[in-house]
Design an enzyme around this catalytic site. Structure first.
Site, PDB file in Angstrom:
ATOM      1  N   ASP A 535      -2.416  25.587  20.079  1.00  0.00           N
ATOM      2  CA  ASP A 535      -3.686  26.303  20.046  1.00  0.00           C
ATOM      3  C   ASP A 535      -4.085  26.719  18.636  1.00  0.00           C
ATOM      4  OD1 ASP A 535      -1.398  28.041  20.211  1.00  0.00           O
ATOM      5  OD2 ASP A 535      -2.765  29.730  20.418  1.00  0.00           O
ATOM      6  N   GLU A 536      -5.363  26.977  18.468  1.00  0.00           N
ATOM      7  CA  GLU A 536      -5.944  27.622  17.293  1.00  0.00           C
ATOM      8  C   GLU A 536      -5.523  26.974  15.966  1.00  0.00           C
ATOM      9  OE1 GLU A 536      -6.858  32.138  18.811  1.00  0.00           O
ATOM     10  OE2 GLU A 536      -4.907  31.774  17.891  1.00  0.00           O
TER      11      GLU A 536
END
Length: 854
Positions: A535-536
């Protein structure tokens, strides 16, 4: 601009020259006698999504900071990024993550005793909770050991954060305006009253959590004595041992026997695969002569044990149970809890307590977030730097002995949040969880959120290069030394993306994965699911990497731009985990090109890939990712931040701990009200608190329906630990919200489909009564801390009235600012300013001040 000189130089002060700066003793004196504090000026500047604040350094010592440039520097932790600014003769600059630095320039006028330096700044988006401000600011000078400002070396925010009181300080600046009001005792009283039942006589002893599918329990009580015997099928010996131990803790010792025809009163543990129930289902029958715990499988029998233990009551005669029968099965196969000990490490003991409490409430997946930018928390044989350096934060700008301090740890290696699980610890955790029918899912977060690993492998590289071993030095390197990429992650790091173009990155993953499998094998089990994180990943990662440019020239890879690198990484991990016969899991955005388009499932060579769907801020238009992923062949665990992120505050009040990026607060009743089978029906408000009446209109497009419901595996609660530094803080964020999670993960209520709000309220009232009457005491007996909602209060003609969100809690008052507490006498308190709090056993809520102020 504000003036910052408020006093005159005392004649007796010690003037420090710019050349000599401090001695260690003087540095310690300055830090112990001076203060550094924060104040929010307003959340309502002309530009939305920003705030104005002030950092104040007050010189309370007899030493003077010299004029001009010097080698002293002040470091402070702040979760909001401050761009480099120069004012009043000092420079404020961002270092890394939440760490910032103040240093004097040639224009610095000095700071004499009793003077203060007030430095205004702006940042984004808001800071409306005290826990946004991190403790343990410190001062250092060349060649000296850093010293913490004494007033910041505490978990008491009032020592270094000025009060947040006015609307300008507390109302966030949205374009549409703040709709979430800060809770007051009066508004809390009104809300509590809408949730509480007038029935104070109902017996909640038989209303176990989570609620069973079907229960017929009678008033008749069955007495357990030492005459009872536990018999079990041979395959259920671990479950029989567990039941014996749990009953022993309740004060009764029962004998185990596989078969004993002479026993007159039996607790019988068995499995019957032919039961017409779902996996993990069970039947529990209680009579005077026999208690039968019959599971569809061994997990079902274990959950029958949990229901039996939940029904136990102490009486004057001993332990009793209601006669009757329960037939039960879970609504979902995945009933999970995610725990981030990577941001801040809290130790093994609290992890084992979490496992126990999960088991008591029939949760079966423990997702351990083992690695982050701020820490690597698992010992990996052969890679000592991962924990020697990656598990400790301190003040070392070179990061050759520790990670750079973050999240309020301060400069010392013994500061909060440091530590790791040894291999022996982790194997113990695995065995402990397995005995309680909980699968432990390890997450090694890559390629983003990987700073701890990246820095550790750089240190390993430097060590081996110094030893002349260049080949081994690059074996597990996660960064390209010639990478000129410029980016800033959501958490304000510019170097936290592992380079997905390096073969050494995949060698590192292979090494860690192999060591994980060995630990599971030593625990006597098999690793089944590997969570890659994913993620991210910061935009701009790898754009300046020569290794990636070289990879683009290789036509066989079918990649030509940076946009191809995330799916390339996932495809490599899918193939690697398939070779290891593992399920691959990741956070939703790690499996998507953009907001609406998932990676092509057929191109990923793993039979099963699981996505945690977490980012459901309704107005951002990404809440449909869960259904998009499921419809495209991924299996999905619903993990929505608006309802199931337990690091968010319990209520909208500055004294409540936690981030609030997805929702301003998530109370116990909000978790209880989550409806897994109808995701869009949970769209209640935007982040600003504006009611949502038409979700497609808000998003601006039609939302996909769920075409493959079989791909929704279940639900999972999450706790992220940026603001959580102690065991007590951790458990107060998890409990009792985790019990509401367990209720929804195991049991589907009738009101979820019918929209029967009256039925939902009755169900909540039954749940809340059981929670306060029974479950909080069980948490206490397990050694766990938990959160109690503070009381509501309203002033009427007859004096003060009080209530709590949970029924049957004791409410206490104090008229001496908390020095003593007693039962509330409403008539005598009508004209006084006082404090009130709720109590359950030895646990008390946050105190609230009256008359009615936030």
């Amino acid at each position: 601009m504000r003036q910052y000189i408020f006093g005159l130089l005392a004649l007796s002060c010690q003037q420090l020259s710019a050349a000599t700066s401090f001695t260690q003793q003087q540095l310690a004196q300055f830090a112990s006698q001076s203060t550094l504090s924060f104040a929010v000026a307003q959340q309502q500047p002309t530009t939305p999504m920003q705030f104005n604040a002030v950092i104040t350094l007050h010189n309370g010592s007899t030493l003077a900071l010299p004029e001009g440039k010097a080698d002293w520097q002040v470091y402070f932790h702040l979760i909001r990024h401050i761009d480099t600014i120069e004012l009043l003769g000092v420079k404020i600059e961002h270092v890394q993550g939440d760490l910032h630095r103040i240093s004097p320039t040639e224009r610095f006028a000095g700071l004499t005793p009793a003077q203060q330096l007030s430095l205004p700044f702006s940042s984004a988006p808001w800071m409306v909770s005290y826990s946004d401000f991190m403790p343990r600011a410190f001062i250092t000078a060349k060649g000296l050991t850093p010293e913490i400002f004494a007033n910041t070396n505490t978990e008491d925010f009032s020592a270094f954060v000025q009060p947040l009181i006015s609307p300008a300080q507390l109302q966030r600046n949205f374009a549409e305006g703040e709709q979430v009001a800060v809770v007051t005792p009066a508004s809390r009283f009104k809300r509590n009253a809408s949730l509480l039942s007038d029935d104070t006589t109902s017996d909640s002893s038989a209303r176990i959590i989570p609620a069973p599918l079907h229960a017929e329990l009678l008033p008749q009580r069955v007495l357990l004595t030492t005459d009872w015997q536990i018999q079990f099928d041979d395959a259920l010996k671990p479950e029989a041992n567990y039941l014996q131990q749990q009953l022993q803790q309740q004060g009764i010792q029962l004998r185990l026997a596989s078969h004993d025809a002479s026993a007159k009163q039996l607790i019988r543990l068995s499995t019957t695969p032919e039961l017409e129930l779902a996996a993990e289902g069970y039947q529990l029958t209680i009579s005077e002569q026999q208690i039968s715990l019959n599971g569809k499988d061994s997990s079902g029998t274990f959950y029958a044990i949990q229901s039996l233990l939940a029904l136990l009551q102490n009486s004057s005669k001993g332990l009793t149970l209601p006669a009757g029968k329960i037939t039960d099965q879970p609504r979902a196969g995945w009933r999970g809890m995610h725990y981030d000990m990577a941001r801040n490490f809290h130790g093994k003991a609290v992890t084992l307590r979490l496992i126990d409490n999960m088991a008591r409430h029939k949760l079966n997946k423990l997702h351990l977030h083992l690695t982050e930018d701020e820490g690597w928390r698992l010992q990996i044989p052969g890679l000592p730097e991962l924990t020697d350096i990656g598990a400790t934060r301190c003040f070392d700008l070179s990061e050759q002995k520790c990670l750079l301090t973050q999240l309020g740890t301060g400069p010392d290696a013994n500061g909060s949040g440091n530590g790791y699980y040894t291999t022996a610890d982790f194997i113990e955790i695995l065995r402990y969880a397995t005995a309680r029918h909980i699968e432990v899912i390890p997450e090694i977060d890559l390629p983003g959120h990987a700073r701890a690993a990246i820095i550790a492998m750089k240190a390993r590289y430097n060590r081996l290069m110094a030893e002349g071993n260049a080949e081994e030095a690059t074996q597990y390197l996660l960064s390209d030394p010639d990478d000129t990429s410029v980016y800033l992650s959501v958490q304000n790091y510019n170097d936290n993306s592992a380079n997905v173009c390096l073969p050494s990155t995949y060698a590192f993953i292979e090494k860690v994965l192999s060591e994980l499998q060995k630990m599971y094998q030593q625990a006597g089990i098999r690793l089944g699911t590997f969570h890659m994180g994913g993620d991210e990943v910061a935009k701009g990662s790898w754009e300046g990497s020569p290794a990636c440019q070289q990879l683009f020239t290789q036509s066989s890879n079918n990649i030509s731009t940076v946009a191809d690198l995330k799916p390339y990484f996932v495809s490599r991990l899918a193939e690697l985990t398939q070779q290891h016969k593992l399920v691959l899991a990741g956070w939703e955005d790690g499996l998507m090109y953009d907001q609406q388009n998932t990676f092509e499932r057929k191109k990923l060579k793993n039979k099963q890939i699981i996505a945690n769907a977490w980012d459901n801020i309704w107005e951002w238009g990404v809440a449909d990712r869960a259904y998009r992923l499921a419809n495209n062949g991924y299996q999905v665990v619903l993990s929505p931040a608006t309802h199931l992120y337990f690091d968010h505050p319990h209520e909208a009040h500055p004294q409540e701990r936690g981030y609030y990026w997805a929702t301003r607060y998530a109370g116990i009743d909000k978790v209880f009200g989550f409806m897994p089978d109808n995701l869009y029906a949970n769209a209640d408000t935007t982040r600003s608190g504006t009611s949502i009446t038409d979700l497609p209109a808000l998003v601006g497009r039609a939302l996909p329906e769920l075409a493959q419901p079989e791909n929704i595996l279940g639900i999972q609660g999450q706790v992220w630990s940026e603001t959580i530094r102690t065991e007590q803080q951790l458990e107060q964020m998890i409990y009792p919200r985790m019990l509401a999670l367990a209720e929804r993960a195991w049991h589907k209520a009738a009101w979820e489909d019918t929209g029967d709000n009256a039925g939902k309220l009755r169900d909540w009232q039954s749940f809340a009564a059981r929670l306060s009457n029974v479950e909080l005491a069980r948490l206490n007996d397990a050694g766990s801390s938990f959160y109690l909602p503070p009381p509501g209060a309203q002033l009427g003609k007859a004096g003060w009235q009080f209530n709590t969100a949970l029924p049957h809690l004791t409410i206490e008052c104090s008229t001496d600012n908390g020095n003593s507490w007693h039962a509330c006498n409403t008539a005598k308190l009508a004209e006084q300013s006082f404090l009130a709090r709720s109590r359950q056993g030895n646990t008390v809520s946050r105190a609230v001040k009256l008359p009615l102020t936030p």
